[in-house]
Design a protein around this motif. Structure first.
Motif, PDB file in Angstrom:
ATOM      1  N   PHE A   1      50.485   3.409  11.684  1.00 62.17           N
ATOM      2  CA  PHE A   1      50.787   2.357  10.939  1.00 62.17           C
ATOM      3  C   PHE A   1      51.819   1.682  12.003  1.00 62.17           C
ATOM      4  O   PHE A   1      52.450   2.226  12.860  1.00 62.17           O
ATOM      5  CB  PHE A   1      51.837   2.879  10.097  1.00 62.17           C
ATOM      6  CG  PHE A   1      51.035   3.583   8.766  1.00 62.17           C
ATOM      7  CD1 PHE A   1      50.324   2.879   7.884  1.00 62.17           C
ATOM      8  CD2 PHE A   1      51.005   4.935   8.768  1.00 62.17           C
ATOM      9  CE1 PHE A   1      49.635   3.554   6.901  1.00 62.17           C
ATOM     10  CE2 PHE A   1      50.276   5.421   7.795  1.00 62.17           C
ATOM     11  CZ  PHE A   1      49.581   4.914   6.746  1.00 62.17           C
TER      12      PHE A   1
ATOM     13  N   PHE B   1      55.333  -0.178  12.438  1.00 56.95           N
ATOM     14  CA  PHE B   1      56.638  -0.177  11.734  1.00 56.95           C
ATOM     15  C   PHE B   1      57.755  -0.676  12.444  1.00 56.95           C
ATOM     16  O   PHE B   1      57.534  -0.523  13.742  1.00 56.95           O
ATOM     17  CB  PHE B   1      56.847   1.084  11.197  1.00 56.95           C
ATOM     18  CG  PHE B   1      56.996   2.294  12.358  1.00 56.95           C
ATOM     19  CD1 PHE B   1      58.317   2.463  12.771  1.00 56.95           C
ATOM     20  CD2 PHE B   1      56.148   3.209  12.688  1.00 56.95           C
ATOM     21  CE1 PHE B   1      58.367   3.505  13.858  1.00 56.95           C
ATOM     22  CE2 PHE B   1      56.168   3.859  13.786  1.00 56.95           C
ATOM     23  CZ  PHE B   1      57.292   3.949  14.540  1.00 56.95           C
TER      24      PHE B   1
ATOM     25  N   ASN C   1      57.636  -2.246   6.845  1.00 56.98           N
ATOM     26  CA  ASN C   1      56.158  -2.093   7.290  1.00 56.98           C
ATOM     27  C   ASN C   1      55.617  -3.407   7.977  1.00 56.98           C
ATOM     28  O   ASN C   1      55.625  -4.529   7.385  1.00 56.98           O
ATOM     29  CB  ASN C   1      55.422  -2.003   5.804  1.00 56.98           C
ATOM     30  CG  ASN C   1      53.809  -1.534   6.158  1.00 56.98           C
ATOM     31  OD1 ASN C   1      53.364  -1.714   7.099  1.00 56.98           O
ATOM     32  ND2 ASN C   1      53.107  -1.543   4.853  1.00 56.98           N
TER      33      ASN C   1
ATOM     34  N   MET D   1      51.866   1.350   3.766  1.00 52.46           N
ATOM     35  CA  MET D   1      52.376   2.706   4.758  1.00 52.46           C
ATOM     36  C   MET D   1      52.913   3.598   3.735  1.00 52.46           C
ATOM     37  O   MET D   1      53.719   3.259   2.988  1.00 52.46           O
ATOM     38  CB  MET D   1      53.396   1.697   5.639  1.00 52.46           C
ATOM     39  CG  MET D   1      53.889   2.873   6.758  1.00 52.46           C
ATOM     40  SD  MET D   1      54.852   2.114   7.824  1.00 52.46           S
ATOM     41  CE  MET D   1      56.319   2.228   7.129  1.00 52.46           C
TER      42      MET D   1
END
Length: 289
Positions: free
Chosen positions: A105, A107, A128, A134
């Motif tokens: 992910f 981030f 996110n 996420m």
């Protein structure tokens, strides 16, 4: 690199490695555990993007399997100090090709420390940056010296408020996972510290909406309180049978895997879900006496 917050009451030092507090001093007395590797070589690690351990150290997302160590990777990564003055420090960790090997992910994760009189406010902000939802957990793991100044480990106690029934979830010590099928409702108000209290690893409980846990002793007025709102779990821990001179008070937004998990992070026990471009935040406060 270390940065320090100071006022007339407290001196607080934080390292960019892990955005981890290394020292909390009041009137020359050190309240934070000083990471003696004989017992535990950390002070107050920040837990992200998981809290606790994964079953077999792995999880699944979108038909792929990922490996990740206990409590996630943030505690072992260098954060950027993006803002600093005498009262506030802001640390930031962003996703990278290296983090994506463990956690797929995009981030931004911020850890913010503020001091006011004899209190330290610690805030976590997760954003996110991805185009997909996420899944994450975040939590704290501060360790406080016991004794702080006087007495022995057994002269101290933890007082938990509010006094009400809450769920106790035992850990499976060999795996570090939770045994949800063994959870029970308990009355929890005071826990006198004794060495066998942590024989089965950390004690894990559900939080009330507003929580406060105080570490005090019967010999003097030195103590620590940790309070929070909206962090649904907490852990209490000291290594056993090592007889380490500290105890951890740990508010969490997340928890370890259930021992019977199927490994899917999207349905993991205690997991949070964040939409694209959305932010999540939580905070806790340490009060030094």
């Amino acid at each position: 690199m270390k940065a320090t917050l100071e006022n007339e009451f407290l001196s607080v030092t934080v390292d960019t490695l892990g955005a981890e507090m290394h020292s909390i001093k009041k009137e020359g007395s050190e309240y934070l555990w000083q990471a003696d590797p004989k017992f535990w070589a950390r002070h107050a690690p920040v837990l992200f993007p998981i809290v606790g351990k994964l079953k077999n150290g792995t999880y699944r997302y979108a038909d792929q399997t990922y490996k990740m160590g206990g409590h996630g990777f943030a505690r072992d990564n260098e954060f950027k100090l993006v803002s600093a003055d005498n009262k506030r420090l802001v640390f930031e960790l962003t996703s990278s090709e290296e983090t994506k090997l463990q956690y797929p992910f995009e981030f931004i994760f911020k850890v913010i420390y503020e001091i006011h009189e004899n209190q330290i406010k610690v805030r976590y902000v997760v954003k996110n940056e991805d185009e997909k939802f996420m899944n994450f957990s975040v939590g704290a793991h501060p360790a406080f010296n016991v004794p702080i100044k006087s007495g022995t480990f057994e002269d101290y106690q933890l007082t938990i408020s509010p006094k009400e029934k809450r769920t106790f979830i035992p850990l499976d010590p060999p795996s570090g996972t939770l045994k949800l099928d063994k959870k029970s409702e308990v009355d929890l108000a005071e826990l006198p510290l004794k060495r066998d209290l942590f024989d089965q690893d950390a004690l894990v409980y559900t939080s009330s909406e507003q929580m406060k846990i105080s570490l005090t002793n019967r010999l003097d007025d030195h103590g620590v309180s940790v309070s929070w709102t909206g962090m649904p779990f907490f852990g209490l821990w000291s290594p056993s049978p090592a007889q380490a001179p500290f105890v951890c008070i740990e508010p969490w937004c997340g928890a370890a895997d259930d021992i019977n998990t199927d490994g899917d992070i999207t349905t993991k026990f205690g997991i949070n879900e964040l939409a694209p471009d959305e932010e999540f935040s939580c905070e806790y406060v340490i009060e030094i006496k």
